[in-house]
Design a protein around this motif. Structure first.
Motif, PDB file in Angstrom:
ATOM      1  N   PHE A   1       0.979   3.853  -2.976  1.00 45.29           N
ATOM      2  CA  PHE A   1       0.759   5.266  -2.655  1.00 45.29           C
ATOM      3  C   PHE A   1       1.901   6.102  -3.226  1.00 45.29           C
ATOM      4  O   PHE A   1       1.673   7.157  -3.815  1.00 45.29           O
ATOM      5  CB  PHE A   1       0.669   5.435  -1.141  1.00 45.29           C
TER       6      PHE A   1
ATOM      7  N   THR B   1       0.844  -1.198   0.000  1.00 51.12           N
ATOM      8  CA  THR B   1       0.000   0.000   0.000  1.00 51.12           C
ATOM      9  C   THR B   1       0.877   1.246   0.000  1.00 51.12           C
ATOM     10  O   THR B   1       0.607   2.216  -0.720  1.00 51.12           O
ATOM     11  CB  THR B   1      -0.927   0.017   1.234  1.00 51.12           C
ATOM     12  N   THR B   2       1.959   1.210   0.791  1.00 46.95           N
ATOM     13  CA  THR B   2       2.904   2.327   0.809  1.00 46.95           C
ATOM     14  C   THR B   2       3.552   2.518  -0.558  1.00 46.95           C
ATOM     15  O   THR B   2       3.689   3.642  -1.051  1.00 46.95           O
ATOM     16  CB  THR B   2       3.998   2.084   1.869  1.00 46.95           C
TER      17      THR B   2
ATOM     18  N   GLY C   1      -3.293   1.750  -2.237  1.00 49.41           N
ATOM     19  CA  GLY C   1      -2.447   2.916  -1.971  1.00 49.41           C
ATOM     20  C   GLY C   1      -2.454   3.894  -3.120  1.00 49.41           C
ATOM     21  O   GLY C   1      -2.505   5.108  -2.918  1.00 49.41           O
TER      22      GLY C   1
END
Length: 518
Positions: A36, A32-33, A159
């Protein structure tokens, strides 16, 4: 080694479904990081408040964007950390490093500070990319492994979708918070990881390797049988793990490089892992992931607001398709999923190149729409197979003794290739435009051939059963897990008794292999 305070605490849920869900969440925050970050940089590269603040040129634009890959490449030094301190603690420190990098990036005053921050973020996410897949592969029950590891990188688009929405919203800000706020929010997912980790069990494989067999049995029970330690499924897996790790310690060299030199099966494993690392980065997806704005400009979409809106829709589309691909990973199998995905994306990237050449910067609305649609189809084809397979296949084909180091090699290679393509693609797009897609498409044909010829199937098997298929040697004499799943629960008591008697015999006479040789 002294026990870590987080191993199998009383507050870890007894319900196996809840425990498995928490396991997936701890690791999925890594992707997700990363998602993102990719979408955020796409958005920031469109925002004048960001590009003007740093006075970016083509070179510094590529440097700012690609520096996260530099840190991820350096994370190869983290290779043995999960073996030394455990999978959970390794994941914890990876998340902590990411948070430190996010704080520095948010406060960046110049390009140097921004690049250093992104290198730290890359190191933290790289460390988590080593520990996370290993942790999930070794701890999730077989019935959830494809889902858990497959959805690991599906969350990339979660993300990406969040970042696309955030950058779209902050684009209207007049201050530097237009890019600082998205940077700050990037650390939210790592905080989530740290908050969830205390409620998950440690890897039973790692616990067995440390001689903590009772804790390993409890960990297996937490994730497989709602805490019931005498369940046949738990006891069989515990025996498989202990027998296989005993075999590895007895018959395999402790050095990764010696194993690579002396063992054909190790070379096969590392080759398969390397194909995933290279193919998931070089299929053409990184052009879209980091330089979507440039692609849209060449296709004729020049308005920055429109570009941001298309970016949001693209991430939502890819998330849906990647979840569908994850659902199919056990039904189709890993090899078929990779082949279908690669074949489709090859067709679509050629179409993107042809339409960009024909209609790029033209006034033809139909041509522009067709180009954007083909980009969506390409990303959908990639998302269907390669997104779930990115960290599903590598930890499955690596055996325990090289799994952590093998994933470090995988992370080094995937980020090294990612660094190369992320830094070079803006120059390629600027210099040769549509021909970039054609060259990439020719490479994708080669990818398809390699998958069809060299990949082995892993679905529906425990990690130890996969080891047997690659090694050509049976490491444990317990029944296969799929066989037991077909036995009524009332009839499993006899299997449990047989396992206990067999365990005593093996303990008295050595490994299963030694018994067979006698």
């Amino acid at each position: 080694m002294s026990p870590m305070p987080w191993e199998i605490p009383s507050w870890v849920p007894e319900n196996s479904q809840v425990a498995s869900a928490l396991l997936v969440l701890t690791s999925c925050v890594t992707s997700t990081t990363l998602g993102f970050d990719g979408s955020m940089m796409n958005g920031l590269n469109i925002l004048p408040s960001y590009t003007d603040y740093f006075t970016l040129t083509t070179t510094t634009l590529a440097l700012n964007t690609a520096s996260v890959w530099m840190g991820s490449v350096l994370s190869v030094v983290y290779a043995r950390v999960p073996d030394w301190i455990g999978r959970k603690w390794a994941l914890f420190f990876g998340a902590l490093l990411t948070i430190i990098g996010v704080i520095i990036q948010t406060g960046a005053q110049n390009i140097a500070m921004f690049v250093i921050a992104r290198i730290i973020i890359g190191f933290g996410t790289g460390a988590s990319s080593i520990a996370g897949p290993v942790y999930l592969a070794e701890t999730l029950p077989v019935r959830y492994r494809a889902w858990g590891l497959g959805i690991f990188y599906d969350f990339w688009y979660v993300g990406g979708l969040i970042a696309a929405g955030v950058t779209y919203g902050t684009a209207k800000m007049d201050s530097t918070w237009a890019w600082r706020l998205p940077s700050l929010l990037q650390g939210l997912f790592s905080f989530m990881c740290i908050a969830i980790l205390p409620f998950t069990p440690e890897s039973p494989r790692w616990l067995v390797s440390q001689g903590r067999n009772d804790e390993a049995l409890i960990a297996l029970a937490k994730t497989n049988s709602n805490g019931k330690v005498d369940d046949a499924l738990v006891l069989i897996q515990h025996r498989e793990v202990t027998d296989t790790l005993r075999f590895e310690k007895t018959y395999e060299s402790p050095s990764f490089f010696k194993q690579l030199t002396n063992s054909a099966s190790t070379r096969k494993r590392v080759f398969l892992v390397s194909t995933v690392a290279v193919f998931c980065m070089l299929s053409g997806n990184n052009i879209v992931s980091y330089y979507f704005g440039t692609m849209l400009e060449q296709a004729g979409v020049t308005d920055s607001t429109t570009q941001l809106e298309i970016n949001i829709i693209l991430n939502a589309w890819c998330l849906v398709i990647s979840i569908i691909g994850t659902m199919m990973s056990d039904k189709l199998g890993r090899k078929a999923l990779a082949a279908i995905s690669t074949a489709l994306l090859t067709v679509f990237i050629f179409i993107v190149g042809a339409l960009t050449k024909t209609y790029g910067n033209s006034t033809s609305h139909a041509g522009v729409y067709g180009t954007v649609a083909s980009i969506f189809l390409f990303q959908g084809a990639y998302s269907f197979g390669w997104t779930p397979l990115t960290v599903l296949y590598p930890p499955e084909v690596l055996n325990y003794s090289i799994r952590s180091v093998g994933m470090a090699w995988y992370t080094f290679l995937v980020n090294g290739v990612g660094l190369m393509v992320t830094f070079s693609f803006p120059f390629a797009l600027e210099a040769i435009g549509w021909k970039t897609y054609m060259i990439n498409g020719a490479w994708d044909v080669l990818e398809l051939v390699v998958v069809l010829v060299t990949w082995v199937e892993t679905r529906g098997r425990t990690l130890e059963e996969i080891d047997e298929n690659l090694d050509g040697v049976v490491h444990s004499d317990v029944p296969k897990l799929q066989t037991i799943l077909g036995v009524p629960e009332a009839e499993r008591e006899g299997i449990v008794n047989a396992l206990e008697m067999s365990a005593k015999e093996v303990e008295a006479r050595g490994t299963v292999t030694e018994v067979a040789r006698d």
